[in-house]
Design an enzyme around this catalytic site. Structure first.
Site, PDB file in Angstrom:
ATOM      1  CG  ASP A  78      -2.200  -0.794   0.938  1.00 54.90           C
ATOM      2  OD1 ASP A  78      -2.177  -1.641   0.034  1.00 54.90           O
ATOM      3  OD2 ASP A  78      -3.213  -0.570   1.627  1.00 54.90           O
ATOM      4  CB  CYS A 119       1.289  -6.027   3.974  1.00 55.56           C
ATOM      5  SG  CYS A 119       2.962  -5.747   4.620  1.00 55.56           S
ATOM      6  CG  ASP A 120      -1.784  -2.371   4.365  1.00 59.88           C
ATOM      7  OD1 ASP A 120      -0.592  -2.694   4.372  1.00 59.88           O
ATOM      8  OD2 ASP A 120      -2.195  -1.317   4.835  1.00 59.88           O
ATOM      9  CE  LYS A 121      -6.450  -2.582   1.749  1.00 66.35           C
ATOM     10  NZ  LYS A 121      -5.158  -2.059   2.211  1.00 66.35           N
ATOM     11  CB  CYS A 191       4.863   0.355   8.108  1.00 66.50           C
ATOM     12  SG  CYS A 191       5.437   0.310   6.391  1.00 66.50           S
ATOM     13  CD  GLU A 442      -4.723   2.404   2.700  1.00 73.54           C
ATOM     14  OE1 GLU A 442      -5.069   1.433   3.386  1.00 73.54           O
ATOM     15  OE2 GLU A 442      -3.537   2.782   2.574  1.00 73.54           O
ATOM     16  CB  SER A 468      -2.911   4.798   5.326  1.00 68.47           C
ATOM     17  OG  SER A 468      -1.896   4.276   6.147  1.00 68.47           O
TER      18      SER A 468
END
Length: 552
Positions: A78, A119-121, A191, A442, A468
């Protein structure tokens, strides 16, 4: 075993022949077949080390008597996709990941699944597939990144996003920003703050779908490798006991995860993802449940970006078990919920200790008495909107100001960096929702620019897009219905007064109903974009952000 579909009986001699071509022995043909979904790639810092995690998982599977078979899964970074067309592909990747894991598991009759994410998705997509398939499954993440250090201060990815605004404002030189970017992300891992990746990996632990430590053990620690080995052993145990996700996880498990979400002030994206995962689990989760839990759950931590502490600090304070223990003091956790460890939540927290009450406040002395995420309603968001209230400055919890209207993220970002946004304004970014974007981008670049330009204490931002986990400030997203479907945000005009009342859970456009009726008569849907491929399919199938941006 489920894998007997491809291994057992006279008719499966051809199938066994193919498995033997992989080097399978007779003993291995009789053992549980464990699919390892590996989202390793050389693009995402949170995924670059996942081959090492997978190797450890495989060792654990073999120690427990299973046979691991690895396959690949895509992943989007992302951070790298931010603030350009690439971000339109991030949320759609969640469903592609779920579909790809489903295809591999069904086509090859795996007995169980280890979902190796970070990570995100990727984490929510894998969890969606686990509940859809309902075969024994467990998730292990790659772990969080450590923070960097710049001029004696902790720094992270968001520091660099905000640095761009500081340079534009004259608060930082380009040379200083170069020095900052060189040290902000010092290790592999997701992160360092409580952004979406770490939020989801912590909530997976609270949900009961990962072993204790999944959300907080740093990526570079040997403990992460040991956790991977234990995860490999655990999946074989789950297969032997026939423990599937829907047998382990119920609605109260989701409520436990939401309570942790609120206590830690996790990313607003967790709302989208938990709704989508619960839909696959066929459980009745909606925004009202989030709001009910938020109103009674205290904020116990101020993690980056809401405060100074990193996910590693939370780990040293006792991690998610310590958070659950604190929340249990006020009856906010169902201790009987099962987990993939074979223990209940109650069993896990028995040995948990809050080792640092500066990082993780006791439940008796919270930062605030209601949760870190708030659900707002009003004439601007009849179906709801979401804000990370724990990352909002006290003076911005209530705000009224003139609308500055933009029909894309790029327009708004340019105006912010160009000095066109003034104190008191409410930046409105619309036509960036699930269908309108498409992809519900985002908005980290605009929100970080607002902070970097020194406007974080006086400017709000609202959007039908999303944020985000690194976003801070009075930023309200997921406004539903979205502009592309004729939601009220489509009717906002430059200069209209907008009122945000986070404690009161209200988001109002201060324009008379009669005027809004007239505007609606004149409103026309935006010209259709010339879409191809996945974005065209996504725009056709995606539903409202208030329902988790699921596909139907």
């Amino acid at each position: 075993m489920r894998s007997d579909r491809i291994k057992k009986g006279l008719e499966r001699a051809p199938h066994r022949s193919l498995l033997r071509a992989l080097g399978f022995s007779d003993d291995e043909l009789r053992a549980p077949l464990i699919g390892i979904a590996n989202s390793f790639n050389e693009v995402i810092p949170g995924h670059i080390h996942l081959r090492n995690i997978v190797s450890a998982v495989k060792a654990g599977v073999r120690q427990a008597g299973g046979v691991p078979v690895e396959f690949g899964v895509i992943g989007v970074c992302d951070g790298l996709a931010m603030n350009h067309e690439g971000m339109r592909y991030s949320l759609p990747s969640r469903d592609i990941i779920a579909d790809s894991v489903e295809i591999m598991a069904q086509a090859h009759a795996f007995d169980g699944l280890v979902l190796v994410s970070s990570c995100d998705k990727i984490t929510p997509g894998m969890l969606m597939s686990a509940f859809r398939l309902n075969i024994p499954a467990i998730l292990i993440a790659g772990g969080p990144m450590l923070t960097g250090e710049y001029k004696g201060q902790k720094v992270n990815l968001i520091s660099t996003f905000e640095g761009v605004g500081k340079v534009k404002k004259g608060l930082m030189t380009e040379e200083e920003l170069y020095e900052l970017e060189a040290c902000a992300c010092p290790t592999c891992g997701s992160c360092a703050g409580m952004f979406t990746a770490n939020s989801m990996n912590c909530l997976t632990e609270a949900l009961g779908m990962a072993l204790p430590g999944n959300g907080t053990i740093p990526a570079v620690y040997a403990d992460r490798i040991r956790l991977a080995k234990e995860t490999g052993k655990a999946i074989v145990s789950l297969v032997k006991r026939g423990m599937t996700p829907r047998k382990l996880v119920n609605l109260n498990s989701f409520k436990n995860a939401i309570a942790v979400d609120m206590a830690l002030g996790c990313s607003t994206n967790t709302v989208l993802h938990l709704l989508a995962i619960a839909k696959e689990a066929e459980l009745p989760l909606d925004l009202k449940i989030f709001d009910e839990i938020s109103r009674r759950t205290p904020v116990l931590a101020k993690l980056i970006p809401a405060g100074p502490h990193s996910v590693f600090d939370l780990h040293q304070a006792g991690g998610i078990p310590a958070v659950l223990r604190e929340l249990s003091k006020f009856g906010l956790i169902d201790l009987n919920c099962k987990t993939v460890s074979g223990k209940t939540i109650g069993d896990i927290i028995n040995s948990a200790v809050n080792k640092n009450t500066e990082v993780l406040r006791p439940a008796e002395t919270p930062y605030s008495t209601d949760g870190g995420i708030a659900i707002l309603y009003g004439n601007l968001a009849p179906e709801g909107a979401v804000v990370k209230s724990s990352a909002v400055l006290p003076e911005m919890l209530k705000h009224k100001g003139p609308a500055r209207v933009f029909d894309s993220e790029e327009e708004a970002y340019g105006a912010i960096l160009g000095g066109k946004i003034k104190k008191g304004d409410v930046v409105v970014i619309r036509y960036e929702g699930p269908k309108g974007g498409p992809g519900m981008r985002e908005m980290l670049s605009p929100t970080s620019a607002i902070v970097g330009m020194g406007l974080g204490s006086s400017v709000a931002l609202i959007t039908d897009g999303r944020f985000s986990g690194g976003t801070q400030g009075a930023c309200v997203g997921h406004i539903s219905p979205e502009a592309a479907e004729g939601g009220p945000i489509a009717l906002v005009e430059e200069g209209d007064l907008i009122e945000i009342d986070i404690p009161g859970r209200r988001l109002e456009l201060l324009v008379g109903e009669k005027e809004l009726v007239e505007r609606r008569k004149k409103w026309k849907p935006p010209k259709k974009k010339n879409l191809k491929g996945i974005l065209k399919k996504y725009q056709t199938l995606v539903k409202s952000g208030s329902k988790g941006a699921i596909l139907e």
